[in-house]
Design an enzyme around this catalytic site. Structure first.
Site, PDB file in Angstrom:
ATOM      1  N   HIS A   1       0.825  -1.219   0.000  1.00 38.02           N
ATOM      2  CA  HIS A   1       0.000   0.000   0.000  1.00 38.02           C
ATOM      3  C   HIS A   1       0.858   1.268   0.000  1.00 38.02           C
ATOM      4  CE1 HIS A   1      -3.706  -2.330   1.743  1.00 38.02           C
ATOM      5  NE2 HIS A   1      -3.525  -2.547   0.457  1.00 38.02           N
TER       6      HIS A   1
ATOM      7  N   SER B   1      -7.140  -6.606  10.043  1.00 37.89           N
ATOM      8  CA  SER B   1      -8.553  -6.900  10.330  1.00 37.89           C
ATOM      9  C   SER B   1      -9.211  -7.750   9.257  1.00 37.89           C
ATOM     10  CB  SER B   1      -9.322  -5.588  10.481  1.00 37.89           C
ATOM     11  OG  SER B   1      -9.261  -4.863   9.263  1.00 37.89           O
TER      12      SER B   1
HETATM   13  C1  BJW Z   1      -3.663  -5.716  16.908  1.00 40.47           C
HETATM   14  C2  BJW Z   1      -3.138  -4.926  17.923  1.00 40.47           C
HETATM   15  C3  BJW Z   1      -1.994  -5.397  18.594  1.00 40.47           C
HETATM   16  C4  BJW Z   1      -4.877  -3.926  17.093  1.00 40.47           C
HETATM   17  N1  BJW Z   1      -1.466  -6.568  18.247  1.00 40.47           N
HETATM   18  N2  BJW Z   1      -3.120  -6.882  16.598  1.00 40.47           N
HETATM   19  C5  BJW Z   1     -16.220  -5.199  -1.972  1.00 40.47           C
HETATM   20  C6  BJW Z   1     -15.705  -6.471  -1.769  1.00 40.47           C
HETATM   21  C7  BJW Z   1     -14.351  -6.732  -1.937  1.00 40.47           C
HETATM   22  C8  BJW Z   1     -13.472  -5.717  -2.280  1.00 40.47           C
HETATM   23  C9  BJW Z   1     -13.986  -4.456  -2.479  1.00 40.47           C
HETATM   24  C10 BJW Z   1     -15.346  -4.201  -2.329  1.00 40.47           C
HETATM   25  N3  BJW Z   1     -15.547  -2.881  -2.588  1.00 40.47           N
HETATM   26  C11 BJW Z   1     -14.351  -2.306  -2.862  1.00 40.47           C
HETATM   27  C12 BJW Z   1     -13.389  -3.258  -2.809  1.00 40.47           C
HETATM   28  C13 BJW Z   1     -11.936  -3.086  -3.042  1.00 40.47           C
HETATM   29  C14 BJW Z   1     -11.282  -2.309  -1.916  1.00 40.47           C
HETATM   30  C15 BJW Z   1     -11.685  -2.899  -0.572  1.00 40.47           C
HETATM   31  O1  BJW Z   1     -11.132  -3.872  -0.094  1.00 40.47           O
HETATM   32  N4  BJW Z   1     -12.646  -2.276   0.106  1.00 40.47           N
HETATM   33  C16 BJW Z   1     -13.147  -2.818   1.385  1.00 40.47           C
HETATM   34  C17 BJW Z   1     -13.407  -1.662   2.321  1.00 40.47           C
HETATM   35  C18 BJW Z   1     -14.347  -3.676   1.119  1.00 40.47           C
HETATM   36  N5  BJW Z   1      -9.857  -2.463  -2.124  1.00 40.47           N
HETATM   37  C19 BJW Z   1      -9.177  -1.650  -2.930  1.00 40.47           C
HETATM   38  O2  BJW Z   1      -9.711  -0.721  -3.499  1.00 40.47           O
HETATM   39  C20 BJW Z   1      -7.730  -1.993  -3.171  1.00 40.47           C
HETATM   40  N6  BJW Z   1      -7.474  -2.014  -4.552  1.00 40.47           N
HETATM   41  C21 BJW Z   1      -8.047  -2.906  -5.367  1.00 40.47           C
HETATM   42  O3  BJW Z   1      -8.850  -3.742  -4.934  1.00 40.47           O
HETATM   43  O4  BJW Z   1      -7.643  -2.812  -6.679  1.00 40.47           O
HETATM   44  C22 BJW Z   1      -8.275  -3.672  -7.649  1.00 40.47           C
HETATM   45  C23 BJW Z   1      -7.810  -5.093  -7.613  1.00 40.47           C
HETATM   46  C24 BJW Z   1      -8.580  -6.082  -8.158  1.00 40.47           C
HETATM   47  C25 BJW Z   1      -8.172  -7.411  -8.159  1.00 40.47           C
HETATM   48  C26 BJW Z   1      -6.962  -7.751  -7.599  1.00 40.47           C
HETATM   49  C27 BJW Z   1      -6.185  -6.772  -7.059  1.00 40.47           C
HETATM   50  C28 BJW Z   1      -6.612  -5.445  -7.080  1.00 40.47           C
HETATM   51  C29 BJW Z   1      -6.828  -0.921  -2.576  1.00 40.47           C
HETATM   52  C30 BJW Z   1      -6.896  -0.907  -1.074  1.00 40.47           C
HETATM   53  C31 BJW Z   1      -6.051   0.251  -0.544  1.00 40.47           C
HETATM   54  C32 BJW Z   1      -6.150   0.370   0.964  1.00 40.47           C
HETATM   55  N7  BJW Z   1      -5.541   1.600   1.379  1.00 40.47           N
HETATM   56  C33 BJW Z   1      -5.419   1.874   2.800  1.00 40.47           C
HETATM   57  C34 BJW Z   1      -4.813   3.283   2.965  1.00 40.47           C
HETATM   58  C35 BJW Z   1      -3.327   3.224   2.579  1.00 40.47           C
HETATM   59  C36 BJW Z   1      -2.584   4.422   2.970  1.00 40.47           C
HETATM   60  C37 BJW Z   1      -2.748   4.744   4.435  1.00 40.47           C
HETATM   61  O5  BJW Z   1      -2.219   4.041   5.318  1.00 40.47           O
HETATM   62  O6  BJW Z   1      -3.392   5.768   4.684  1.00 40.47           O
HETATM   63  O7  BJW Z   1      -4.586   0.890   3.435  1.00 40.47           O
HETATM   64  S1  BJW Z   1      -6.967   1.718   3.688  1.00 40.47           S
HETATM   65  C38 BJW Z   1      -6.256   1.038   5.150  1.00 40.47           C
HETATM   66  O8  BJW Z   1      -6.753  -0.315   5.352  1.00 40.47           O
HETATM   67  C39 BJW Z   1      -4.761   0.905   4.866  1.00 40.47           C
HETATM   68  C40 BJW Z   1      -4.450  -0.430   5.458  1.00 40.47           C
HETATM   69  O9  BJW Z   1      -3.250  -0.940   4.902  1.00 40.47           O
HETATM   70  C41 BJW Z   1      -5.675  -1.229   5.129  1.00 40.47           C
HETATM   71  C42 BJW Z   1      -5.848  -2.464   5.975  1.00 40.47           C
HETATM   72  O10 BJW Z   1      -6.018  -2.138   7.326  1.00 40.47           O
HETATM   73  P1  BJW Z   1      -5.373  -3.085   8.445  1.00 40.47           P
HETATM   74  O11 BJW Z   1      -3.915  -3.041   8.349  1.00 40.47           O
HETATM   75  O12 BJW Z   1      -6.020  -4.400   8.424  1.00 40.47           O
HETATM   76  O13 BJW Z   1      -5.760  -2.264   9.770  1.00 40.47           O
HETATM   77  P2  BJW Z   1      -7.105  -2.315  10.647  1.00 40.47           P
HETATM   78  O14 BJW Z   1      -7.101  -1.114  11.496  1.00 40.47           O
HETATM   79  O15 BJW Z   1      -8.294  -2.556   9.822  1.00 40.47           O
HETATM   80  O16 BJW Z   1      -6.929  -3.620  11.556  1.00 40.47           O
HETATM   81  C43 BJW Z   1      -5.956  -3.706  12.564  1.00 40.47           C
HETATM   82  C44 BJW Z   1      -6.049  -5.062  13.235  1.00 40.47           C
HETATM   83  O17 BJW Z   1      -5.021  -5.152  14.193  1.00 40.47           O
HETATM   84  C45 BJW Z   1      -7.391  -5.295  13.988  1.00 40.47           C
HETATM   85  O18 BJW Z   1      -7.893  -6.597  13.687  1.00 40.47           O
HETATM   86  C46 BJW Z   1      -6.988  -5.218  15.456  1.00 40.47           C
HETATM   87  O19 BJW Z   1      -7.720  -6.101  16.280  1.00 40.47           O
HETATM   88  C47 BJW Z   1      -5.540  -5.637  15.400  1.00 40.47           C
HETATM   89  N8  BJW Z   1      -4.723  -5.090  16.489  1.00 40.47           N
HETATM   90  N9  BJW Z   1      -3.882  -3.818  18.088  1.00 40.47           N
HETATM   91  C48 BJW Z   1      -2.024  -7.301  17.297  1.00 40.47           C
HETATM   92  N10 BJW Z   1      -1.400  -4.707  19.636  1.00 40.47           N
END
Ligand code: BJW
Ligand code: ZN
Length: 247
Positions: free
Chosen positions: A119, A188
């Site tokens: 990302h 998550s």
């Molecule tokens: C702990 C802890 C501790 C806490 N110890 N654990 C419908 C269905 C499916 C997909 C889509 C849909 N509609 C749209 C989409 C696609 C979309 C998507 O997934 N949307 C969803 C919301 C549904 N995805 C995209 O658009 C992606 N691109 C794409 O799909 O392109 C087309 C494609 C097609 C086919 C193949 C491939 C590609 C792009 C996604 C870009 C995400 N960008 C962000 C921002 C980046 C810049 C920034 O940082 O600002 O990335 S959003 C944000 O979420 C960031 C993160 O990397 C990402 C994931 O979050 P993460 O890391 O999981 O964090 P949290 O906060 O959600 O979870 C933290 C976890 O840690 C929790 O579980 C806690 O319990 C735990 N935790 N403390 C251990 N101490």
């Protein structure tokens, strides 16, 4: 074939580790979702889409400026979970690849070398005109000119927003196809394609999959094994099971 005693894995097994915001929480960087989520008051959809950037570039730049400043604050350091993964890469005889969704640089600061930032990276800027990517540690105002093409108002954070293609997907899917152990740490399971990697692992039917997270993720049930708890506890313990205690 020599085996790691605790894991039963061959010593030359390939390991892919997916990490998310949860691994950096204990370093002082908040996660996105759940209680205490990132920058409460900011909705991710308002700042993490190309549409938001087109509409309100100043607001989006400010969001990333604040996070960049926070990352560069001397108090933010890799924690024992980042360090354990770097240790795993150093000591495991087979290949270890970390695929991180995080835009911070805590894995590299901990010593991880085989690393993909799917990302993007907060400490880089990208030109929307010529696509040049350059290191960037300052606030990213609209007044800066691109060092590549000289374009004005063309620089944006080098991050992947919703609707944009994540980086190095081909290399990631190749690694998922060939690996023997898939670890998912601190994510998550709500954002695709990363949330779908465990499904990909199951489709290949080759690797063991393990979730290491504070709590069950959205895709928890798809893993072969789950260990829930803070990354600072579950990650070093799991790495110790694989390679033994640090020297
Ligand atoms: C702990 C802890 C501790 C806490 N110890 N654990 C419908 C269905 C499916 C997909 C889509 C849909 N509609 C749209 C989409 C696609 C979309 C998507 O997934 N949307 C969803 C919301 C549904 N995805 C995209 O658009 C992606 N691109 C794409 O799909 O392109 C087309 C494609 C097609 C086919 C193949 C491939 C590609 C792009 C996604 C870009 C995400 N960008 C962000 C921002 C980046 C810049 C920034 O940082 O600002 O990335 S959003 C944000 O979420 C960031 C993160 O990397 C990402 C994931 O979050 P993460 O890391 O999981 O964090 P949290 O906060 O959600 O979870 C933290 C976890 O840690 C929790 O579980 C806690 O319990 C735990 N935790 N403390 C251990 N101490
Ligand atoms: Zn340029």
């Amino acid at each position: 074939m020599h085996q790691s005693i605790a894991s039963g894995l061959p010593r030359e097994a390939r390991i892919v580790v997916l990490t998310g915001a949860g691994i950096s929480v204990e370093s002082g960087l908040p996660s996105f979702r759940g209680a205490g989520g990132l920058w409460e008051g900011w909705r991710l959809e308002d700042v993490a889409t190309p549409e938001a950037f087109a509409r309100e570039p100043g607001i989006v730049q400010r969001f990333y400026d604040l996070r960049r400043r926070q990352l560069l604050d001397g108090a933010i350091r890799p924690n024992v979970a980042h360090i354990a993964l770097a240790e795993l890469e150093r000591r495991w005889p087979g290949e270890v690849l970390v695929v991180t969704q995080n835009i911070d640089d805590l894995h590299e600061r901990a010593g991880s070398r085989r690393l993909i930032h799917m990302h993007g990276e907060l400490l880089k800027a990208r030109c929307t005109a010529c696509e040049a990517v350059c290191p960037w540690r300052e606030d990213l105002g609209l007044e800066h000119a691109c060092r590549g093409c000289g374009g004005a108002n063309t620089l944006r954070p080098h991050v992947v927003w919703f609707g944009e293609m994540p980086l190095e997907l081909e290399a990631i899917y190749d690694a998922l196809a060939l690996c023997d152990l898939f670890l998912s740490v601190g994510t998550s399971g709500q954002v695709y394609p990363a949330a779908g990697f465990v499904q990909e692992i199951r489709r290949h039917g080759r690797a063991r999959s393990v979730e290491l997270n504070l709590e069950p993720s959205e895709v928890s049930a798809l893993f072969d094994e789950r260990r829930h708890g803070p990354a600072s506890e579950v990650v070093p313990r799991y790495v110790e099971d694989l390679v033994g205690r640090p020297d």
